[in-house]
Design a protein around this motif. Structure first.
Motif, mmCIF file in Angstrom:
data_model
loop_
_atom_site.group_PDB
_atom_site.id
_atom_site.type_symbol
_atom_site.label_atom_id
_atom_site.label_comp_id
_atom_site.label_asym_id
_atom_site.label_seq_id
_atom_site.Cartn_x
_atom_site.Cartn_y
_atom_site.Cartn_z
ATOM 1 N N GLY A 240 2.819 11.938 1.959
ATOM 2 C CA GLY A 240 1.980 10.876 2.481
ATOM 3 C C GLY A 240 0.556 10.952 1.974
ATOM 4 N N VAL A 242 -3.330 9.554 3.104
ATOM 5 C CA VAL A 242 -4.123 8.989 4.196
ATOM 6 C C VAL A 242 -5.596 9.042 3.808
ATOM 7 C CG1 VAL A 242 -4.833 9.269 6.601
ATOM 8 C CG2 VAL A 242 -2.447 9.668 5.949
ATOM 9 N N TRP A 279 8.293 12.411 8.587
ATOM 10 C CA TRP A 279 7.167 11.483 8.741
ATOM 11 C C TRP A 279 6.457 11.738 10.066
ATOM 12 C CZ3 TRP A 279 6.356 10.070 4.209
ATOM 13 C CH2 TRP A 279 7.346 9.571 3.366
ATOM 14 N N ALA A 283 2.404 11.934 10.631
ATOM 15 C CA ALA A 283 1.760 10.945 11.498
ATOM 16 C C ALA A 283 1.003 11.613 12.643
ATOM 17 C CB ALA A 283 2.808 9.975 12.042
ATOM 18 N N TYR A 293 -8.725 6.402 10.487
ATOM 19 C CA TYR A 293 -8.064 6.624 9.203
ATOM 20 C C TYR A 293 -7.155 5.451 8.882
ATOM 21 C CZ TYR A 293 -3.932 7.971 11.957
ATOM 22 O OH TYR A 293 -2.867 7.981 12.819
ATOM 23 N N THR A 294 -6.754 5.384 7.608
ATOM 24 C CA THR A 294 -5.838 4.346 7.124
ATOM 25 C C THR A 294 -4.730 5.020 6.333
ATOM 26 O OG1 THR A 294 -7.633 2.738 6.920
ATOM 27 C CG2 THR A 294 -5.591 2.262 5.719
ATOM 28 N N VAL A 295 -3.493 4.669 6.660
ATOM 29 C CA VAL A 295 -2.354 5.210 5.915
ATOM 30 C C VAL A 295 -2.197 4.394 4.636
ATOM 31 C CG1 VAL A 295 0.120 5.654 5.935
ATOM 32 C CG2 VAL A 295 -1.220 5.946 8.041
ATOM 33 N N LEU A 301 5.873 5.858 5.646
ATOM 34 C CA LEU A 301 4.893 6.455 6.556
ATOM 35 C C LEU A 301 4.116 5.378 7.299
ATOM 36 C CD1 LEU A 301 3.447 8.883 7.718
ATOM 37 C CD2 LEU A 301 1.952 8.917 5.699
ATOM 38 N N VAL A 302 3.819 4.279 6.628
ATOM 39 C CA VAL A 302 3.130 3.155 7.286
ATOM 40 C C VAL A 302 3.981 2.628 8.438
ATOM 41 C CG1 VAL A 302 2.253 0.808 6.996
ATOM 42 C CG2 VAL A 302 1.872 2.517 5.195
ATOM 43 N N THR A 305 4.200 5.113 11.334
ATOM 44 C CA THR A 305 2.945 5.159 12.082
ATOM 45 C C THR A 305 2.852 3.988 13.054
ATOM 46 O OG1 THR A 305 1.842 6.272 10.223
ATOM 47 C CG2 THR A 305 0.422 5.237 11.865
#
Length: 317
Positions: A240, A242, A279, A283, A293-295, A301-302, A305
């Motif tokens: 992932g 981030v 995941w 997360a 934060y932004t994935v 993973l998005v 989340t």
């Protein structure tokens, strides 16, 4: 130093260079007659130095390997380099090797002349190293893996992975790499049919097999780079990325170095790249940092989340 003793030391220094010398060359270099040279060679043999010779007009002399290690003659530069190397080895993360290096270092430092002792002490006084890793491999493991890799023998050992699970591994050993304070083995995992890296301090019950294997091309042609990447991003189904809306110094206080790679992308933001077995772990880990934060990816993973955020929201009423 002149006289027979000085001539003997000069002769020994020439022979320790590793090359083959003719009798005429050696006699000219040490300033002796052929007869005196032969007597000096015999004296060296009596002292335990295995000097090999060939007879005839073109006869030659060469220092070869013997059954025991005879005394060595070192130049000033070689002596300083040996002391520095032994000191670094005594700090290395190999338990038995550190003790052996420390003993050898004490013996060498005891006979250093004052002019060299000052140089060595200057290096020691201006050099620092991190503490030894809490879990260090033993010298025997290092040697057996090295021998197996050189002879291309299969090995088998018990191994504890990152999640704490123990299992048996069957491996074609290729290279050993010292990365930071840890030793790694790069090898071909015969059951997973792919390259893998293994921390030596997580191995147990090492067995070298009599069967051999054909050499394989190294991954990416560079063992060190492969081990570095594997240590930072362990082989996993889940990776992932981030982006945190906070300075890298702030985020690094809440993430361990083993969690992944963290780099600044601006004065007030940084990017985190990690790998894990699920995941869910990624997360939850990034959420617990406690900053916005932004994935950035991947899509799995998005999506996970989003689902996790919905479950947490429903649980909060």
């Amino acid at each position: 130093m002149g006289g027979p003793s000085g001539r003997m030391l000069e002769l020994l220094s020439l022979l320790q260079s590793g090359r083959t010398w003719t009798g005429r060359e050696l006699a000219e270099r040490v300033g002796a007659s052929p007869r005196t040279l032969r007597r000096d060679i015999d004296r060296l043999r009596d002292l335990g130095y295995p000097v090999e010779s060939t007879r005839g007009p073109g006869g030659s002399y060469r220092l070869v390997a013997g059954r025991a290690i005879p005394p060595l003659l070192l130049t000033d530069e070689e002596a300083v380099a040996a002391v520095v190397g032994l000191r670094l080895a005594s700090w290395a993360g190999v338990a038995d090797a550190a003790d052996a290096a420390g003993n050898a270092l004490a013996k060498l430092e005891q006979v250093l002349p004052p002019r060299l002792r000052y140089r060595v002490e200057a290096v020691s006084a201006s050099t620092e190293t991190a503490a030894r890793a809490p879990a260090s491999p033993d010298l025997r493991t290092l040697e057996r893996l090295a021998t197996a890799a050189h002879a291309r023998n299969h090995v088998r050992f018990s191994y504890v992975d990152r999640s704490g699970l123990r299992g048996e591994r069957r491996v074609e050993p290729c290279r050993q790499v010292l990365l930071g304070r840890r030793w790694y083995l790069l090898g071909w995992d015969r059951d997973r049919r792919d390259w893998r890296t293994f921390r030596l301090d997580r191995m147990a019950d090492l067995a070298v097999q009599p069967t051999t294997f054909a050499p394989r091309a190294l991954p990416s042609g560079d063992a060190v780079s492969f081990v570095q990447d594997s240590a930072r991003f362990p082989i996993s189904r889940h990776r992932g990325v981030v982006r945190f809306a906070a300075p890298v110094e702030r985020v690094s206080e809440r993430l361990t170095a083993e969690a992944g790679s963290l780099e600044a992308v601006g004065p007030d933001s940084c990017r985190f790249v990690t790998a894990a077995d699920s995941w869910e772990w990624i997360a939850i880990t990034v959420a617990m940092v406690g900053v916005p934060y932004t994935v950035e990816g991947p899509p799995q993973l998005v999506e996970f989340t989003r689902e996790l955020a919905e479950r947490i929201s429903r649980a909060a009423g």
